[in-house]
Enzyme design. Structure first.
Site, PDB file in Angstrom:
ATOM      1  NE  ARG A 116      44.648  64.483 107.283  1.00 34.39           N
ATOM      2  CZ  ARG A 116      43.948  65.585 107.595  1.00 34.39           C
ATOM      3  NH1 ARG A 116      42.733  65.482 108.128  1.00 34.39           N
ATOM      4  NH2 ARG A 116      44.450  66.786 107.373  1.00 34.39           N
TER       5      ARG A 116
ATOM      6  NE  ARG B  29      35.361  77.270 105.982  1.00 34.72           N
ATOM      7  CZ  ARG B  29      35.728  76.223 106.719  1.00 34.72           C
ATOM      8  NH1 ARG B  29      34.870  75.233 106.930  1.00 34.72           N
ATOM      9  NH2 ARG B  29      36.933  76.165 107.227  1.00 34.72           N
TER      10      ARG B  29
ATOM     11  CB  SER C  76      46.201  75.743 106.097  1.00 32.73           C
ATOM     12  OG  SER C  76      45.168  74.871 105.654  1.00 32.73           O
TER      13      SER C  76
ATOM     14  CG  ASP D 167      39.170  73.198 114.439  1.00 25.75           C
ATOM     15  OD1 ASP D 167      39.110  74.198 113.696  1.00 25.75           O
ATOM     16  OD2 ASP D 167      39.448  72.057 114.022  1.00 25.75           O
TER      17      ASP D 167
ATOM     18  CE  LYS E 210      40.106  77.247 111.030  1.00 24.33           C
ATOM     19  NZ  LYS E 210      40.755  76.203 110.228  1.00 24.33           N
TER      20      LYS E 210
ATOM     21  NE  ARG F 129      34.466  77.759 114.455  1.00 20.26           N
ATOM     22  CZ  ARG F 129      34.937  76.573 114.118  1.00 20.26           C
ATOM     23  NH1 ARG F 129      36.219  76.324 114.211  1.00 20.26           N
ATOM     24  NH2 ARG F 129      34.121  75.627 113.711  1.00 20.26           N
TER      25      ARG F 129
HETATM   26  C1  S3P Z   1      41.795  70.222 109.633  1.00 16.32           C
HETATM   27  C2  S3P Z   1      42.607  71.318 109.627  1.00 16.32           C
HETATM   28  C3  S3P Z   1      42.238  72.605 110.235  1.00 16.32           C
HETATM   29  C4  S3P Z   1      41.003  72.514 111.133  1.00 16.32           C
HETATM   30  C5  S3P Z   1      39.947  71.640 110.548  1.00 16.32           C
HETATM   31  C6  S3P Z   1      40.468  70.241 110.283  1.00 16.32           C
HETATM   32  C7  S3P Z   1      42.270  68.978 109.005  1.00 16.32           C
HETATM   33  O1  S3P Z   1      41.985  73.529 109.197  1.00 16.32           O
HETATM   34  O2  S3P Z   1      40.480  73.797 111.389  1.00 16.32           O
HETATM   35  O3  S3P Z   1      38.842  71.548 111.433  1.00 16.32           O
HETATM   36  O4  S3P Z   1      41.688  67.888 109.242  1.00 16.32           O
HETATM   37  O5  S3P Z   1      43.256  69.047 108.247  1.00 16.32           O
HETATM   38  P1  S3P Z   1      43.191  74.385 108.581  1.00 16.32           P
HETATM   39  O6  S3P Z   1      44.211  73.411 108.170  1.00 16.32           O
HETATM   40  O7  S3P Z   1      42.654  75.113 107.387  1.00 16.32           O
HETATM   41  O8  S3P Z   1      43.617  75.304 109.674  1.00 16.32           O
END
Ligand code: S3P
Length: 442
Positions: free
Chosen positions: A32, A127, A172, A324, A351, A355
């Site tokens: 970000r 994915r 998510s 994670d 993922k 997983r």
């Molecule tokens: C993340 C959100 C998660 C996580 C990923 C990083 C992020 O995914 O599994 O490793 O930085 O917004 P989801 O939002 O799809 O669960």
């Protein structure tokens, strides 16, 4: 990204992992910081950026979209193009293994007047992308995807976006962030409502860069509203240590006999710390020290000492805050006394690999009994070391590789992985850091 040949590795029984260590910067905040630095005007200086391959994929994509990103000593310095200022990339964007880069950048692209092609490695190309293309189409973007809404895809963004109100059907943060990033270049208010709270780095950091982001409780959940077309201001970012990387050390410290570790500077954002709560529920000797605020996030040093763990129920409500961490939590469960049951695991299926199946395969290869359904898993703990002696195929999944290597440390015959190079995506110093503490990863 990584076109390196497979690098097999083996982890042998270990004891007495002791020391004070730091883990690399948080991956979510690192991605970000590069994206918001690109969408801000002026110079954003980032310290503690994770230099794993996933984050470098984001950096390269931001350069292709017009940002300048330079290394200055230990820092990274971004000169952004401003909201609305992204340039059409002349080459396809290679997202490597990184779902977060892909889904968040698709949000940025959706509301810029450009066309881009996006692809990834064999794992990322499997994915699902519909979770972001469905809301992004509402802004006015169009997508041409491979079957099953998968990469490679082409996106045609719009320079004339509509603001969107979207209730996310999934827990998510990637979906939430894609919608908010698209909303940055739409006039008026964009609102994303989430039924289950997920990591809030996008909201916190957008506010830090000068955007107006408000929240309200509604009957559908938490509504997050962004006022569109803000002028984002370049802002220094200090990236705290990644709790998802710290989890490997916390579990190793809790289960490798004779261990005592102090993991410094670990982010304690409440949407990220489920793994530490789960370890405490299993009876781990784990505590937080020196809790403090650094650049808008709480950080603490995590002290952990080896002890006997007990199996427990890990509830579905906790899944978003440790999404994670299930592979490494399953390693703790494998050596605990009694059965651990984990619920709410449906998102693990999509993922970097499936997983849930990956955990089952890893534990089976180590001689541990499991039972599972579509979204739950039970692990019969051995009450001590596992037999081991198996090999795990990591399928380009870094967290499966690292979890297997930690499992090897508490196995009688060691555990092998077909490839440790995938670890470079998130935790490039994993093997050297563990070996410096006394592990035997070869
Ligand atoms: C993340 C959100 C998660 C996580 C990923 C990083 C992020 O995914 O599994 O490793 O930085 O917004 P989801 O939002 O799809 O669960």
């Amino acid at each position: 990204m990584s076109s390196l040949p497979l690098a097999p590795a083996k982890s042998l029984t270990a004891q007495n992992l002791t020391g004070t260590i730091r883990v690399p910067g948080d991956k979510s905040i690192s991605h970000r910081s590069l994206m918001f630095g690109t969408l801000a005007l002026g110079e954003t200086r980032v310290s503690g950026l994770l230099t794993g391959e996933d984050v470098m994929a984001t950096a390269e994509a931001m350069r292709r979209l017009g940002a300048s990103i330079e290394k200055d000593g230990e820092d990274f310095v971004i000169n952004g193009v401003g909201v609305g200022g992204l340039r059409e990339p002349s080459l396809p964007l290679d997202m490597g293994n990184s779902g977060t880069s892909t889904r968040l950048i698709l949000g940025m692209l959706a509301t810029h007047d450009l066309t881009a092609v996006v692809f990834g490695d064999a794992s990322l190309n499997k994915r699902p992308m519909a979770r972001v293309t469905v809301p992004l189409i509402q802004f006015g973007a169009t997508f041409m995807t491979r079957s099953g809404d998968r990469l490679p895809l082409a996106v045609k963004g719009t320079g004339n976006a509509m603001p969107v109100e979207y209730v996310s059907p999934l827990a998510s943060a990637q979906v939430k962030s894609a919608v908010l990033l698209a909303g940055l270049n739409a006039p008026g208010n964009t609102t994303l409502t989430e039924r289950t709270p997920t990591r809030d780095h996008t909201e916190r950091m957008l506010r830090g860069f000068g955007a107006e982001v408000t929240t309200a409780e509604t009957s559908d959940g938490l509504a997050i509203t962004l006022s569109g077309q803000p002028e984002l201001r370049a802002t220094p970012v200090v990236v705290p240590g990644d709790p998802s990387s710290a989890a490997f050390l916390a579990v190793a410290g809790a289960i490798v006999p004779g261990s005592a570790l102090l993991i410094e500077n670990v982010m304690q954002n409440e949407h990220r710390t489920g793994v530490f709560q789960s370890l405490l529920d299993m009876g781990a000797d784990l505590s937080l020290q020196n809790t403090r605020e650094v650049a808008g996030e709480t950080v603490a040093d995590v002290a952990v000492t080896a002890s006997t763990l007990k199996g427990c129920l890990i509830p579905a409500e906790r899944a978003p805050s440790q999404i994670d961490e299930y592979p490494i939590l399953s390693v703790a469960a494998a050596v605990a006394e009694g059965t651990t049951r984990m619920e709410g695991l449906e998102e693990l299926r999509v993922k970097e690999s499936d997983r849930l199946q990956g955990i089952i395969d890893m534990l089976t290869a180590a001689g541990v009994t499991t039972r599972s359904g579509d979204d739950w898993l039970e692990i019969d703990g051995m009450g001590g070391s596992v037999p081991g002696g198996g090999e795990v195929f990591t399928e380009l999944d870094h967290r499966r590789a690292m979890s297997t290597l930690v499992l090897g440390m508490v196995s009688d015959k060691g555990m092998a992985v077909d490839d440790k190079n995938c670890i470079l995506t998130s935790f490039p110093t994993f093997v050297s850091l563990f070996n410096d503490l006394g592990a035997r990863v070869e």
